[in-house]
Write an enzyme that holds these catalytic residues in place. Structure first.
Site, mmCIF file in Angstrom:
data_model
loop_
_atom_site.group_PDB
_atom_site.id
_atom_site.type_symbol
_atom_site.label_atom_id
_atom_site.label_comp_id
_atom_site.label_asym_id
_atom_site.label_seq_id
_atom_site.Cartn_x
_atom_site.Cartn_y
_atom_site.Cartn_z
ATOM 1 N N SER A 146 -98.055 -0.786 -9.043
ATOM 2 C CA SER A 146 -97.282 -2.439 -9.251
ATOM 3 C C SER A 146 -97.243 -2.464 -7.589
ATOM 4 O O SER A 146 -98.125 -3.496 -6.911
ATOM 5 C CB SER A 146 -96.298 -1.724 -9.863
ATOM 6 O OG SER A 146 -96.283 -1.421 -10.635
ATOM 7 N N GLY A 147 -97.099 -1.153 -7.000
ATOM 8 C CA GLY A 147 -96.603 -1.848 -5.430
ATOM 9 C C GLY A 147 -97.545 -2.491 -4.424
ATOM 10 O O GLY A 147 -97.945 -3.128 -3.794
ATOM 11 N N GLU A 160 -106.622 5.293 -4.354
ATOM 12 C CA GLU A 160 -105.912 5.287 -5.703
ATOM 13 C C GLU A 160 -107.193 7.156 -6.194
ATOM 14 O O GLU A 160 -108.421 6.916 -6.423
ATOM 15 C CB GLU A 160 -105.921 4.571 -6.480
ATOM 16 C CG GLU A 160 -105.996 4.410 -8.380
ATOM 17 C CD GLU A 160 -104.134 5.651 -8.040
ATOM 18 O OE1 GLU A 160 -103.883 4.619 -7.860
ATOM 19 O OE2 GLU A 160 -104.012 6.432 -8.844
ATOM 20 N N CYS A 172 -97.179 2.139 -14.244
ATOM 21 C CA CYS A 172 -96.644 1.009 -14.963
ATOM 22 C C CYS A 172 -97.704 0.811 -16.361
ATOM 23 O O CYS A 172 -98.054 0.343 -17.080
ATOM 24 C CB CYS A 172 -96.379 -0.540 -14.310
ATOM 25 S SG CYS A 172 -96.090 -1.986 -15.139
ATOM 26 N N LYS A 209 -96.463 1.933 -23.138
ATOM 27 C CA LYS A 209 -94.696 1.883 -23.535
ATOM 28 C C LYS A 209 -94.706 1.187 -24.453
ATOM 29 O O LYS A 209 -94.113 1.326 -25.313
ATOM 30 C CB LYS A 209 -94.065 2.992 -22.815
ATOM 31 C CG LYS A 209 -92.582 2.781 -22.931
ATOM 32 C CD LYS A 209 -91.067 2.246 -22.272
ATOM 33 C CE LYS A 209 -91.232 1.198 -21.969
ATOM 34 N NZ LYS A 209 -89.606 1.162 -20.728
ATOM 35 N N ALA A 213 -105.662 10.575 -1.140
ATOM 36 C CA ALA A 213 -105.442 10.369 0.448
ATOM 37 C C ALA A 213 -104.052 11.050 0.607
ATOM 38 O O ALA A 213 -102.637 10.747 -0.105
ATOM 39 C CB ALA A 213 -105.398 8.304 1.132
ATOM 40 N N ILE A 254 -85.975 6.671 -20.348
ATOM 41 C CA ILE A 254 -87.985 6.671 -21.381
ATOM 42 C C ILE A 254 -87.085 7.724 -21.561
ATOM 43 O O ILE A 254 -87.867 7.574 -23.206
ATOM 44 C CB ILE A 254 -88.794 7.720 -19.639
ATOM 45 C CG1 ILE A 254 -88.546 6.364 -18.391
ATOM 46 C CG2 ILE A 254 -89.032 8.371 -20.311
ATOM 47 C CD1 ILE A 254 -89.467 6.676 -17.439
ATOM 48 N N GLU A 301 -85.899 5.321 -25.275
ATOM 49 C CA GLU A 301 -87.553 5.442 -25.389
ATOM 50 C C GLU A 301 -88.588 6.047 -26.489
ATOM 51 O O GLU A 301 -88.061 4.769 -27.752
ATOM 52 C CB GLU A 301 -87.926 4.293 -24.236
ATOM 53 C CG GLU A 301 -87.060 2.999 -23.986
ATOM 54 C CD GLU A 301 -87.342 2.326 -22.758
ATOM 55 O OE1 GLU A 301 -87.390 1.100 -22.493
ATOM 56 O OE2 GLU A 301 -88.705 2.897 -22.332
ATOM 57 N N ARG A 327 -78.262 17.340 -21.654
ATOM 58 C CA ARG A 327 -76.539 17.874 -21.246
ATOM 59 C C ARG A 327 -75.112 17.154 -21.181
ATOM 60 O O ARG A 327 -74.320 17.739 -20.972
ATOM 61 C CB ARG A 327 -77.555 18.567 -20.001
ATOM 62 C CG ARG A 327 -77.350 17.760 -18.674
ATOM 63 C CD ARG A 327 -78.105 18.228 -17.458
ATOM 64 N NE ARG A 327 -78.672 17.811 -17.246
ATOM 65 C CZ ARG A 327 -78.293 17.496 -15.652
ATOM 66 N NH1 ARG A 327 -77.140 17.847 -14.889
ATOM 67 N NH2 ARG A 327 -78.362 16.193 -14.586
HETATM 68 P P1 FAD Z 1 -96.778 3.584 -8.901
HETATM 69 O O1 FAD Z 1 -97.229 3.068 -10.346
HETATM 70 O O2 FAD Z 1 -96.177 4.706 -10.005
HETATM 71 O O3 FAD Z 1 -98.124 4.005 -8.431
HETATM 72 C C1 FAD Z 1 -98.637 4.504 -7.912
HETATM 73 C C2 FAD Z 1 -100.246 5.460 -7.621
HETATM 74 O O4 FAD Z 1 -99.845 6.174 -6.495
HETATM 75 C C3 FAD Z 1 -100.417 5.930 -8.754
HETATM 76 O O5 FAD Z 1 -101.189 5.438 -9.684
HETATM 77 C C4 FAD Z 1 -100.593 7.861 -8.164
HETATM 78 O O6 FAD Z 1 -101.911 8.236 -8.903
HETATM 79 C C5 FAD Z 1 -101.004 6.703 -6.916
HETATM 80 N N1 FAD Z 1 -100.908 7.955 -6.181
HETATM 81 C C6 FAD Z 1 -100.066 8.430 -6.299
HETATM 82 N N2 FAD Z 1 -99.984 10.103 -4.974
HETATM 83 C C7 FAD Z 1 -101.363 9.524 -4.506
HETATM 84 C C8 FAD Z 1 -102.645 9.572 -2.812
HETATM 85 N N3 FAD Z 1 -101.977 10.337 -2.387
HETATM 86 N N4 FAD Z 1 -103.702 9.234 -3.276
HETATM 87 C C9 FAD Z 1 -104.520 7.942 -3.995
HETATM 88 N N5 FAD Z 1 -103.480 7.757 -4.582
HETATM 89 C C10 FAD Z 1 -102.431 8.553 -4.495
HETATM 90 N N6 FAD Z 1 -91.045 -0.122 -15.116
HETATM 91 C C11 FAD Z 1 -90.314 -1.133 -15.510
HETATM 92 O O7 FAD Z 1 -89.720 -2.476 -14.490
HETATM 93 N N7 FAD Z 1 -90.323 -1.816 -17.398
HETATM 94 C C12 FAD Z 1 -90.692 -0.742 -17.403
HETATM 95 O O8 FAD Z 1 -90.701 -0.729 -18.543
HETATM 96 C C13 FAD Z 1 -90.683 1.039 -17.482
HETATM 97 N N8 FAD Z 1 -90.851 1.304 -18.197
HETATM 98 C C14 FAD Z 1 -91.470 3.065 -17.509
HETATM 99 C C15 FAD Z 1 -92.178 4.139 -18.945
HETATM 100 C C16 FAD Z 1 -91.996 5.421 -17.877
HETATM 101 C C17 FAD Z 1 -92.845 6.203 -19.704
HETATM 102 C C18 FAD Z 1 -92.242 4.907 -16.827
HETATM 103 C C19 FAD Z 1 -92.563 6.631 -16.101
HETATM 104 C C20 FAD Z 1 -91.679 4.204 -15.352
HETATM 105 C C21 FAD Z 1 -91.391 3.385 -16.560
HETATM 106 N N9 FAD Z 1 -90.944 2.082 -15.698
HETATM 107 C C22 FAD Z 1 -90.791 0.385 -16.162
HETATM 108 C C23 FAD Z 1 -91.193 2.345 -13.833
HETATM 109 C C24 FAD Z 1 -92.413 2.002 -13.182
HETATM 110 O O9 FAD Z 1 -93.595 1.910 -13.607
HETATM 111 C C25 FAD Z 1 -92.119 1.921 -12.173
HETATM 112 O O10 FAD Z 1 -91.230 1.782 -11.460
HETATM 113 C C26 FAD Z 1 -93.166 1.306 -11.001
HETATM 114 O O11 FAD Z 1 -94.187 1.655 -11.595
HETATM 115 C C27 FAD Z 1 -93.509 1.772 -9.084
HETATM 116 O O12 FAD Z 1 -94.704 1.333 -9.109
HETATM 117 P P2 FAD Z 1 -95.514 2.122 -7.677
HETATM 118 O O13 FAD Z 1 -95.950 0.930 -6.883
HETATM 119 O O14 FAD Z 1 -94.273 1.969 -6.831
HETATM 120 O O15 FAD Z 1 -96.267 3.304 -8.609
#
Ligand code: FAD
Length: 466
Positions: free
Chosen positions: A15-16, A35, A43, A51, A115, A186, A189, A206
């Protein structure tokens, strides 16, 4: 100035990372994103989106029950897990493809692979160079957006038999019985998902009640409601072993309880995805909770490296990761310093029934506002269920700072709570008073009208935490 391959290198296409990469490339900069799994991140691939599809699939069973109360009848209604999985996976692939296409249209170089930082300006993409060597790329600035991953207790005997949310999206078949360990959103849900799909579901936590950190009335109300939907909730129980037996998986707990099940899912929290990233070689430090330490502009302890999203463990939600990415882009590339305001971020729990929350719980308000708090609370049977005789109840709660009369917290448990809370969040963010809420004319007949018609203050409620 040194000549780098890219102006910005983003690690992690979730996402970010995707948002920051696209905006920056559209602004004319040379951007690459790495990636290691699939574009879209948690997400899209193994979080919010799949989900929610599972929640929607499982809610149908409840809708059918309600429908029967309205005079419908269904012969042979049945759910087919493989059909659902296939459709879900096609849709997830479509969405991931849109992310890839949008990166391409913006001119971002997408690099598939893991990376790792070599120094503050150098990234190695493991095994992606010539003849299987690492590919080395340099960048003026780096954004770390590697997200989080499930945490499980590695020292628990038998933990290798347990799955996490990652595998729950791909179970080859629906089990007859599932035990979910955890009390966070989680866990709750997935308990709703499996119970709705007809799986005998036990939620074991717990602590003294589910959803730690949420308002206590929400916690107790939801625990009661999910039990009405057939989930067995077992509190104050911690795993000591998981053993494979001839008939399933035997879970033993510290208090002597034993529960046999077919699948055990651990939803016991998530941790920032920082392992093996090479942070030390780039001067990027972690904070006490193991997340990347950032300032209010998302800058790390290295001058040219920023981090956004779950890897910084601020508020771990998709819209927050996106807003932090936008603030990073505005600050760094548009000469418009922006801090994302982490206050009043609304959130939802897609339990069944769901929860919507914005602002302070009653406990937090009493702790932080240092004055009198007024609480307005309503529990009622929604019209839709009253007709069918269902015992389900909605909870709505407003927390008001008495001195300013501002509504500082809104808590809803009931159908459509996530949709309602998005709108309530505007009013809370804008700092509107209870009188202004009340001056808003109701929409009738709805559940939400209760939000603008609550008149009776509660006497101080219990403020226990757990
Ligand atoms: P991410 O989306 O996790 O992306 C990180 C990416 O980096 C991944 O694709 C990973 O493969 C990649 N990566 C990691 N290390 C490396 C590397 N060294 N080199 C290359 N690639 C790498 N949020 C909500 O707002 N609403 C919801 O309903 C919700 N439900 C959720 C349900 C579940 C089961 C989970 C686990 C999370 C949920 N979230 C929800 C949280 C949400 O998914 C995260 O907050 C969001 O995806 C964070 O975005 P991000 O960009 O920080 O990281």
């Amino acid at each position: 100035m040194a000549d780098y391959d890219y102006d910005l290198f983003v690690i992690g296409a979730g996402s970010g990372g995707v948002r920051a990469a696209r905006l920056t490339a559209l602004g004319g900069k040379r951007v690459a994103i790495a990636e290691e799994h699939r574009v879209g991140g948690t997400c899209v691939i193994r979080g919010c989106v799949p989900k929610k599809f599972m929640v929607m699939a499982s809610e149908v069973s409840h809708a059918l029950e309600i429908a029967e109360g309205y005079g419908w009848s269904f012969d042979n209604a049945r759910f087919d897990w493989p059909t659902f999985l296939e459709t879900k996976d096609v849709e997830i692939a479509r969405l991931s493809g849109i992310y890839v296409a949008n990166l391409g249209k913006a001119g971002v170089d997408l690099i598939h692979g893991r990376a790792v930082l070599r120094d503050a300006h150098t990234v190695a993409i493991l095994g992606k160079g010539e003849d299987g060597a690492d590919r080395i790329v340099t960048a003026e600035r780096i954004l770390i957006a590697t997200g989080g991953r499930p945490w499980t207790p590695a020292d628990l005997p038998g933990i290798e038999h347990a799955i996490t949310s990652e595998e729950a999206f791909h179970l080859p078949e629906l089990p007859k019985r599932i035990l979910i360990a955890g009390g966070g959103y989680i866990a709750v849900e997935f308990a709703g998902i499996f119970a709705g799909l007809g799986v005998e579901t036990t939620l074991v936590y717990r602590g003294p009640n589910i959803l730690r950190g949420f308002d206590d009335d929400v916690r107790s109300h939801l625990a009661g409601e999910i039990e009405k939907r057939g989930i067995r909730v077992v509190l104050g129980c911690q795993h000591t072993t998981i053993e494979k037996t001839a008939t399933g998986l035997l879970n033993t707990f510290g208090n002597g309880h034993e529960i046999e099940t077919d699948v055990v899912m651990f939803a016991t929290g998530r941790e920032p995805h920082v392992k093996g990233l090479g942070l030390e070689s780039a001067g990027v430090e972690l904070n006490d909770s193991g997340a990347i330490r950032v300032d209010e502009f998302s800058k790390t302890t290295a001058d040219n490296i920023w981090a956004v999203g779950d890897v910084t463990d601020r508020i771990n939600l998709t819209p927050v990761a996106i807003r932090e990415a936008v603030a990073f882009h505005e600050t760094v590339y548009r000469d418009n310093p922006q801090r994302f305001d982490h206050e009043h971020v609304a959130s939802a729990v897609f339990s069944q029934p769901p929860v919507g929350v914005v602002g302070l719980s009653e406990y937090e308000a009493r702790q932080t506002l240092g004055g009198e708090i007024d609480v307005y609370l309503a529990r009622f049977r929604p019209m839709k269920y009253a007709f069918t005789g269902s015992e389900e109840r909605v909870l709505m709660k407003l927390v008001v700072e008495a001195r300013t009369e501002k509504v500082v917290g809104v808590h809803i448990v009931g159908p459509e709570a996530p949709e309602m809370i998005q709108l309530a969040a505007i009013a809370v963010k804008a700092g509107l008073t209870k009188a202004q809420w009340d001056a808003t004319c109701a929409v009738h007949p709805t559940m939400a009208e209760e939000l603008v018609t609550m008149k009776d203050k509660q006497t101080p409620a219990s403020v226990a935490v757990g």
